[in-house]
Design a protein around this motif. Structure first.
Motif, PDB file in Angstrom:
ATOM      1  N   PRO A  21      15.272  11.787  -7.142  1.00 25.10           N
ATOM      2  CA  PRO A  21      16.462  11.234  -7.804  1.00 25.10           C
ATOM      3  C   PRO A  21      16.272   9.836  -8.372  1.00 25.10           C
ATOM      4  O   PRO A  21      16.923   9.462  -9.332  1.00 25.10           O
ATOM      5  N   ARG A  22      15.392   9.071  -7.819  1.00 23.73           N
ATOM      6  CA  ARG A  22      15.168   7.730  -8.334  1.00 23.73           C
ATOM      7  C   ARG A  22      14.035   7.760  -9.351  1.00 23.73           C
ATOM      8  O   ARG A  22      13.088   8.539  -9.226  1.00 23.73           O
ATOM      9  N   PRO A  23      14.071   6.899 -10.362  1.00 20.49           N
ATOM     10  CA  PRO A  23      13.006   6.893 -11.384  1.00 20.49           C
ATOM     11  C   PRO A  23      11.722   6.264 -10.837  1.00 20.49           C
ATOM     12  O   PRO A  23      11.561   5.044 -10.844  1.00 20.49           O
ATOM     13  N   LEU A  24      10.816   7.097 -10.359  1.00 24.73           N
ATOM     14  CA  LEU A  24       9.582   6.591  -9.793  1.00 24.73           C
ATOM     15  C   LEU A  24       8.593   6.155 -10.862  1.00 24.73           C
ATOM     16  O   LEU A  24       7.748   5.301 -10.625  1.00 24.73           O
ATOM     17  N   ALA A  81       0.094  -4.644   2.556  1.00 20.38           N
ATOM     18  CA  ALA A  81       0.540  -5.215   3.827  1.00 20.38           C
ATOM     19  C   ALA A  81       1.844  -5.988   3.657  1.00 20.38           C
ATOM     20  O   ALA A  81       2.738  -5.923   4.515  1.00 20.38           O
ATOM     21  N   ALA A  82       1.972  -6.729   2.559  1.00 23.81           N
ATOM     22  CA  ALA A  82       3.199  -7.495   2.324  1.00 23.81           C
ATOM     23  C   ALA A  82       4.406  -6.574   2.178  1.00 23.81           C
ATOM     24  O   ALA A  82       5.509  -6.896   2.651  1.00 23.81           O
ATOM     25  N   ALA A  83       4.205  -5.423   1.510  1.00 21.10           N
ATOM     26  CA  ALA A  83       5.312  -4.476   1.353  1.00 21.10           C
ATOM     27  C   ALA A  83       5.764  -3.945   2.706  1.00 21.10           C
ATOM     28  O   ALA A  83       6.968  -3.829   2.981  1.00 21.10           O
ATOM     29  N   VAL A  84       4.795  -3.628   3.579  1.00 21.39           N
ATOM     30  CA  VAL A  84       5.139  -3.138   4.912  1.00 21.39           C
ATOM     31  C   VAL A  84       5.886  -4.208   5.700  1.00 21.39           C
ATOM     32  O   VAL A  84       6.916  -3.938   6.344  1.00 21.39           O
ATOM     33  N   CYS A  85       5.385  -5.449   5.660  1.00 20.73           N
ATOM     34  CA  CYS A  85       6.046  -6.530   6.405  1.00 20.73           C
ATOM     35  C   CYS A  85       7.470  -6.759   5.922  1.00 20.73           C
ATOM     36  O   CYS A  85       8.386  -6.989   6.732  1.00 20.73           O
ATOM     37  N   GLU A  86       7.674  -6.702   4.609  1.00 20.43           N
ATOM     38  CA  GLU A  86       9.022  -6.902   4.070  1.00 20.43           C
ATOM     39  C   GLU A  86       9.976  -5.831   4.586  1.00 20.43           C
ATOM     40  O   GLU A  86      11.120  -6.118   4.951  1.00 20.43           O
ATOM     41  N   ALA A  87       9.490  -4.592   4.641  1.00 21.67           N
ATOM     42  CA  ALA A  87      10.338  -3.512   5.145  1.00 21.67           C
ATOM     43  C   ALA A  87      10.655  -3.702   6.627  1.00 21.67           C
ATOM     44  O   ALA A  87      11.790  -3.487   7.070  1.00 21.67           O
ATOM     45  N   LEU A  88       9.663  -4.115   7.420  1.00 24.79           N
ATOM     46  CA  LEU A  88       9.881  -4.297   8.849  1.00 24.79           C
ATOM     47  C   LEU A  88      10.819  -5.464   9.119  1.00 24.79           C
ATOM     48  O   LEU A  88      11.662  -5.406  10.035  1.00 24.79           O
ATOM     49  N   GLU A  89      10.684  -6.527   8.355  1.00 27.21           N
ATOM     50  CA  GLU A  89      11.591  -7.657   8.541  1.00 27.21           C
ATOM     51  C   GLU A  89      13.016  -7.271   8.185  1.00 27.21           C
ATOM     52  O   GLU A  89      13.978  -7.685   8.860  1.00 27.21           O
ATOM     53  N   GLY A  90      13.171  -6.468   7.118  1.00 26.02           N
ATOM     54  CA  GLY A  90      14.508  -6.014   6.751  1.00 26.02           C
ATOM     55  C   GLY A  90      15.145  -5.161   7.827  1.00 26.02           C
ATOM     56  O   GLY A  90      16.373  -5.163   7.984  1.00 26.02           O
ATOM     57  N   GLU A 112      11.019   4.919  -1.468  1.00 26.56           N
ATOM     58  CA  GLU A 112      11.949   5.393  -2.490  1.00 26.56           C
ATOM     59  C   GLU A 112      12.115   4.360  -3.599  1.00 26.56           C
ATOM     60  O   GLU A 112      12.354   4.718  -4.751  1.00 26.56           O
ATOM     61  N   ARG A 113      11.993   3.085  -3.251  1.00 25.66           N
ATOM     62  CA  ARG A 113      12.086   2.035  -4.256  1.00 25.66           C
ATOM     63  C   ARG A 113      10.746   1.780  -4.938  1.00 25.66           C
ATOM     64  O   ARG A 113      10.681   1.568  -6.142  1.00 25.66           O
ATOM     65  N   ARG A 128      -1.079   5.207   8.012  1.00 28.00           N
ATOM     66  CA  ARG A 128      -1.544   4.283   6.969  1.00 28.00           C
ATOM     67  C   ARG A 128      -0.631   4.402   5.762  1.00 28.00           C
ATOM     68  O   ARG A 128      -0.454   5.487   5.209  1.00 28.00           O
ATOM     69  N   MET A 129      -0.080   3.265   5.363  1.00 27.98           N
ATOM     70  CA  MET A 129       0.764   3.189   4.179  1.00 27.98           C
ATOM     71  C   MET A 129      -0.099   2.776   2.986  1.00 27.98           C
ATOM     72  O   MET A 129      -0.842   1.798   3.052  1.00 27.98           O
ATOM     73  N   THR A 130       0.028   3.544   1.903  1.00 32.31           N
ATOM     74  CA  THR A 130      -0.798   3.308   0.725  1.00 32.31           C
ATOM     75  C   THR A 130       0.049   3.267  -0.531  1.00 32.31           C
ATOM     76  O   THR A 130       0.867   4.168  -0.756  1.00 32.31           O
ATOM     77  N   TRP A 131      -0.135   2.237  -1.313  1.00 27.89           N
ATOM     78  CA  TRP A 131       0.354   2.211  -2.685  1.00 27.89           C
ATOM     79  C   TRP A 131      -0.882   2.196  -3.579  1.00 27.89           C
ATOM     80  O   TRP A 131      -1.790   1.375  -3.385  1.00 27.89           O
ATOM     81  N   TYR A 132      -0.936   3.118  -4.531  1.00 26.71           N
ATOM     82  CA  TYR A 132      -2.119   3.262  -5.375  1.00 26.71           C
ATOM     83  C   TYR A 132      -2.057   2.231  -6.504  1.00 26.71           C
ATOM     84  O   TYR A 132      -1.278   2.368  -7.446  1.00 26.71           O
ATOM     85  N   HIS A 133      -2.879   1.210  -6.393  1.00 28.88           N
ATOM     86  CA  HIS A 133      -2.930   0.149  -7.393  1.00 28.88           C
ATOM     87  C   HIS A 133      -4.031   0.462  -8.401  1.00 28.88           C
ATOM     88  O   HIS A 133      -5.123   0.904  -8.033  1.00 28.88           O
ATOM     89  N   SER A 134      -3.747   0.197  -9.690  1.00 29.61           N
ATOM     90  CA  SER A 134      -4.733   0.490 -10.734  1.00 29.61           C
ATOM     91  C   SER A 134      -4.685  -0.571 -11.817  1.00 29.61           C
ATOM     92  O   SER A 134      -3.701  -1.318 -11.939  1.00 29.61           O
TER      93      SER A 134
END
Length: 645
Positions: free
Chosen positions: A89-92, A125-134, A171-172, A209-215
């Motif tokens: 539903p969200r524009p990925l 890692a920063a994305a994971v930390c931001e989610a955990l802090e939230g 999702e974001r 393991r959380m992965t975002w595919y950077h290119s």
């Protein structure tokens, strides 16, 4: 190996290089799915047996046919993966979120021009930390066993909150998740974190393991699970938190303790201690350096010459004497194939811990290089030769004998020829020990026995001279050449060699052309002398040597591009003629552009000629006036062919 440089071709030629690199990556038979499946199915020993009974020509023809073999169609899992992305539903997807394929499976890529292994690791890692802090989860960073993936610990009791926070994050920002079962260091597959079914399957996983595919924008460089962020669920036992897997520092900590803040550079050897990185939340058990951490600075030195510069050619013609062996003056030694540009890209991508780069030239500057760029210093031969009367020189052995005179050079440094490349991320520990010892990398190739003679190529003649001098002092006979890998050196050892072997050192420095009396000080003599005086030890780095004059060069380059499994490789040439250079350029340039598509900060923009600016992210803490070298990207092993945005 010194080389010439041609004029900067501009934006049009840069686009042509990029298109040629795209075509090479897509048509590379070594990366086709049938060839990949063949390699996975047959052990190495069986493939070697096949190679012994089937000629190279037949094997190459078969691979070419297989490279255009029609695909059997997407698998059911591939169809489901793409459907999951499309129907969300969200524009990925978007301009900076293209849809690519990794191992044939659709993945949403996060495209940015400054992609790098260190940047991808830190961003994940920063994305994971931001989610955990939230989610108000009490997390802490852990010093893991790998440098390319971060490790964050959370209490087991917070598992549901952690899963929910990470699912909402995906999702974001479309991310992926894999269970870490301990069988492999890098998971081969990942599932979309924006799919509810994924988290149901991971309900009992002790490590994920959380992965975002950077290119990069072209999609030729994709950094996947290797640079992901591990989330460990630590169990509560009698007032302590206990790790779910073995740890290199501490496997349990107090349940309640005051967290501390430390630089993120402490948690990866891809960053030097001077790299400016955000502070991270950790426990005191993980907040101190270890004895095997390298805390001294390491620089890089290149030697380079523009072999088509009319003034340089005139000086060379007017110089007294001629090289004793034709290889010393062969066209190939001065032919430019833009190796320096791509070697610097490989350095920035795969060794972001390098402090500064020194480029030693005969008062020359590559047209594409920005000499004012942060992190690079041009050094003239006039600035390092103690006896300026021996200049000009056209002898790389002579130039290498003076490297320790570079002003501002660190005690420990790596010496590169411009045909040396770093193919994967490396750490300082690959080249040095934390106590200051250097490493060296003996080659299987032998130094011929006997005295130097006119029939010896320069490397053999110098090796024989090294042997004679070292034998006279240590009563031991060296037998092996060195691999053509960046050479770890120490200024103090080089200075000592200049003093202890003053006559031979002076003779090498004074030889304008390669001579039968030369010592190869930087590439061999230093390592054996340091070993005999307890300052060096043998090391190992995964390595490949490619000879451009060999008829099998195309296949070797294709394998390097498809597998990307060598920490270092050399593309060398000593016997080619003028007629060979153009054809080799057509072969080599697309390969280098496909392997290293991300420009370094040392390059001028092709369109404007302006210097490139460092993207936001890691920077080094340096004393005033000290330039720095940023981090950059590594073509991943999981991306065996170009990805289509």
């Amino acid at each position: 190996m010194p080389h010439q440089e041609q004029a900067e071709p501009g934006a049009g030629a840069a686009r042509s290089r990029a298109r040629a690199a795209e075509r090479l990556a897509r048509s590379n038979p070594e990366a086709s799915w049938p060839v990949t499946a063949y390699r996975r199915a047959l052990p190495v020993r069986l493939r070697r047996r096949v190679a012994r009974v089937v000629s190279r020509e037949v094997r190459m023809q078969t691979k070419q046919l297989l490279s255009v073999w029609p695909s059997a169609g997407p698998s059911l899992s591939t169809v489901r993966a793409e459907r999951e992305i499309r129907r969300h539903p969200r524009p990925l997807l978007g301009a900076d979120r293209p849809l690519g394929r990794v191992r044939g499976v659709p993945k949403v890529l996060l495209a940015s021009p400054g992609v790098s292994p260190l940047q991808a690791r830190n961003a994940n890692a920063a994305a994971v930390c931001e989610a955990l802090e939230g989610a108000e989860v009490d997390y802490f960073w852990v010093r893991g066993r790998r440098n390319d993936s971060a490790v964050i610990a959370v209490p087991e009791r917070d598992r549901d909150r952690v899963h929910l926070a990470l699912a909402e994050l995906c999702e974001r920002l479309p991310g992926y998740v894999s269970p870490m079962d301990g069988r492999t260091a890098t998971p081969r597959e990942s599932s979309p974190g924006f799919a509810a079914a994924t988290w149901k399957r991971l309900a009992a996983a002790r490590v994920i393991r959380m992965t975002w595919y950077h290119s990069d924008p072209s999609g030729r460089l994709v950094l996947g699970p290797k640079y992901g962020c591990d989330v460990e669920f630590w169990a509560e036992e009698e007032g302590r938190l206990v790790a779910p897997r073995s740890q290199p520092v501490a496997d349990e900590v107090p349940l309640h303790d005051t967290p501390v803040q430390e630089s993120g550079a402490l948690f990866t050897r891809l960053a030097s201690p001077d790299t400016e990185m955000p502070t991270v939340r950790t426990r005191r058990e993980f907040a101190s350096p270890r004895p095997d951490d390298i805390r001294f600075p390491v620089d890089a030195v290149y030697t380079w010459v523009d072999g088509q510069d009319p003034a340089w050619l005139r000086r060379r013609q007017e110089a007294q004497g001629q090289p004793y062996h034709e290889e010393a003056a062969n066209t190939a030694r001065f032919a430019s194939r833009d190796e320096l540009r791509y070697s610097l890209r490989s350095l920035r991508q795969n060794a972001p811990w390098i402090r500064r780069v020194f480029l030693v030239t005969d008062d020359q500057t590559p047209s594409w290089l920005d000499p004012s760029a942060e992190g690079i210093t041009l050094v003239s031969h006039r600035d390092i030769f103690t006896d300026p009367s021996v200049l000009p020189t056209f002898n790389s052995h002579a130039i290498e004998s003076q490297l320790h005179h570079i002003e501002g050079l660190s005690e420990h440094f790596l010496y590169f020829n411009d045909d040396m490349f770093l193919g994967r991320p490396v750490t300082p520990q690959d080249f040095f020990h934390a106590n200051g010892l250097t490493k060296f990398f003996p080659s299987p190739a032998l130094i011929p026995m006997g005295d130097p003679g006119d029939e010896d190529v320069p490397v053999s003649a110098a090796g024989k001279n090294n042997r004679e001098v070292l034998d006279s002092r240590f009563h031991t006979v060296i037998t092996h050449k060195m691999k053509h890998i960046p050479y770890p050196l120490r200024r103090s050892v080089l200075a000592e060699i200049e003093t202890v072997f003053a006559d031979r050192h002076r003779a090498t420095a004074a030889a304008r052309f390669r001579s039968l009396d030369d010592l190869s000080i930087a590439s061999s003599f230093h390592h054996y002398y340091a070993y005999q005086t307890s300052r060096a030890v043998p090391g190992q780095v995964s390595y490949a040597y490619v000879d451009l004059a060999h008829p099998d060069t195309g296949r070797r380059l294709g394998q390097l591009l498809a597998r990307r499994n060598r920490q270092a490789f050399c593309i060398n040439d000593t016997i080619s003629t003028d007629e060979d250079v153009e054809g080799q350029q057509l072969l080599l340039e697309p390969f280098l552009e496909a392997y290293f598509p991300v420009p370094s900060l040392f390059e001028r923009s092709p369109a404007s000629g302006a210097p490139r600016r460092e993207p936001a992210g890691e920077r080094r803490r340096e004393p005033a006036g000290t330039p720095s070298l940023g981090a950059a990207g590594e073509p991943p092993r999981e991306a065996t062919a170009a990805l289509s945005p």
